[in-house]
Design an enzyme around this catalytic site. Structure first.
Site, PDB file in Angstrom:
ATOM      1  N   SER A  78       0.842  -1.202   0.000  1.00 34.39           N
ATOM      2  CA  SER A  78       0.000   0.000   0.000  1.00 34.39           C
ATOM      3  C   SER A  78       0.876   1.250   0.000  1.00 34.39           C
ATOM      4  O   SER A  78       1.628   1.477  -0.942  1.00 34.39           O
ATOM      5  CB  SER A  78      -0.956  -0.047   1.186  1.00 34.39           C
ATOM      6  OG  SER A  78      -1.922   0.969   1.128  1.00 34.39           O
ATOM      7  N   GLU A 135     -12.662  12.150  -9.015  1.00 29.42           N
ATOM      8  CA  GLU A 135     -12.251  13.446  -9.567  1.00 29.42           C
ATOM      9  C   GLU A 135     -10.896  13.383 -10.262  1.00 29.42           C
ATOM     10  O   GLU A 135     -10.373  14.406 -10.704  1.00 29.42           O
ATOM     11  CB  GLU A 135     -12.170  14.475  -8.430  1.00 29.42           C
ATOM     12  CG  GLU A 135     -13.464  14.632  -7.649  1.00 29.42           C
ATOM     13  CD  GLU A 135     -13.270  15.468  -6.392  1.00 29.42           C
ATOM     14  OE1 GLU A 135     -12.119  15.837  -6.110  1.00 29.42           O
ATOM     15  OE2 GLU A 135     -14.267  15.740  -5.717  1.00 29.42           O
ATOM     16  N   HIS A 173      -4.284  -0.695  -4.060  1.00 27.37           N
ATOM     17  CA  HIS A 173      -5.738  -0.897  -3.889  1.00 27.37           C
ATOM     18  C   HIS A 173      -6.439  -0.513  -5.198  1.00 27.37           C
ATOM     19  O   HIS A 173      -7.538   0.061  -5.186  1.00 27.37           O
ATOM     20  CB  HIS A 173      -6.279  -0.043  -2.735  1.00 27.37           C
ATOM     21  CG  HIS A 173      -5.592  -0.254  -1.424  1.00 27.37           C
ATOM     22  ND1 HIS A 173      -5.881  -1.323  -0.595  1.00 27.37           N
ATOM     23  CD2 HIS A 173      -4.630   0.461  -0.799  1.00 27.37           C
ATOM     24  CE1 HIS A 173      -5.123  -1.243   0.492  1.00 27.37           C
ATOM     25  NE2 HIS A 173      -4.356  -0.175   0.385  1.00 27.37           N
TER      26      HIS A 173
END
Length: 285
Positions: free
Chosen positions: A142, A160, A184
């Site tokens: 991560s 966005e 992820h």
């Protein structure tokens, strides 16, 4: 210069062997991502240092990794809890990094890693060892994977991300200059975020790692490990990209962005920008 070390970025939420079924336990011990980390580091006697700087719950995360690596038979695992730049300059921290066969960065906030470790003595030792020592491993999950590149995604909401200015970039630890890594990737819908990063840096490769999925990177070759997908974004043939001239908030267009979807056992060659399908038992391991 040829880099001699091994890099293992992981997409987050990797299997830590907590499922109670016998079949799952056997798969974790013989096939899981942390098994590959152990093997690349030299096996059960390797010195593995887990750095929990990115995490907001470092003690809990450290215990989870100690438990997981112990289940894999590892005998020399220690957690290094660095919470400030001063901690990165302590002699005890320096000694651990010098003795380690593998550095494992946990998840959390990647900016904490760069702010508290970037430019410090232990960072310089990691860079030097990674560049010059065969068998030295730097792994990260991560946030720990995202901090590996020279250019690092620091933020950007998925909804966005494909307008100018929505993706925030920051300088990473610089272990690999050719890649911008996001994690992820499937679970959090980050296609636009990586596309936006590649629009900003079209000469670099964008890498989207699904959870419980990673890459073993050696000598410019990337082997996919784990249960999910790796998405490679190659902007070298982009024919339309106005990222530099658009105003912030303006929707962007990219034409001829090449995207590869890879899974367990597939290989990607960074310099050649080429995909090859190989079995997981290939000699690369």
């Amino acid at each position: 210069m040829t880099v001699k070390g091994t890099l293992i970025p992981i997409g987050g939420n990797e299997d830590k062997g907590k499922n109670e079924s016998e079949k799952h336990t056997l798969e974790f011990i013989d096939e899981g991502i942390l098994y590959h980390v152990k093997q690349q580091a030299g096996g059960k006697y390797a010195n593995i240092v887990v750095i929990t700087t990115a995490s907001s719950i470092p003690e809990e995360v450290g215990e989870n990794y100690l438990s997981a690596f112990t289940a894999l038979g590892c005998e020399n695992v220690i957690v290094l809890d660095i919470r400030s730049k001063e901690d990165s300059e302590k002699q005890s921290s320096i000694d651990l990094i010098k003795a380690a066969n593998c550095i494992m960065f946990s998840g959390g906030d990647q900016s904490k890693i760069t702010n508290k470790i970037g430019g410090t003595t232990i960072h310089k030792i990691m860079l030097e060892r990674f560049q010059n020592e065969v068998g030295f491993v730097i792994a990260g999950t991560s946030a720990g994977a995202m901090a590996m590149g020279k250019e690092m995604i620091a933020g950007g909401k998925a909804a966005e991300a494909f307008v100018k200015g929505a993706v925030t970039m920051y300088k990473g630890l610089g272990f690999i200059k050719e890649l911008i890594i996001d994690t992820h990737f499937i679970q959090r819908g980050r296609f636009g975020r990586v596309s936006g990063a590649v629009a900003k840096f079209p000469k670099l490769l964008g890498v989207g790692l699904a959870e419980d999925t990673g890459l073993i990177i050696k000598n410019g070759k990337c082997l996919v490990i784990g249960s999910g997908m790796v998405i490679i974004f190659d902007g070298s043939r982009i024919s339309h990209n106005k990222e530099k001239v658009l105003d912030d908030g303006t929707p962007m267009t990219i034409a001829n962005l090449t995207v590869h979807v890879l899974s367990n056992g597939d290989m990607y060659y960074i310099d050649e920008r080429m995909v090859s399908v190989l079995p997981i038992e290939a000699d690369f391991i």
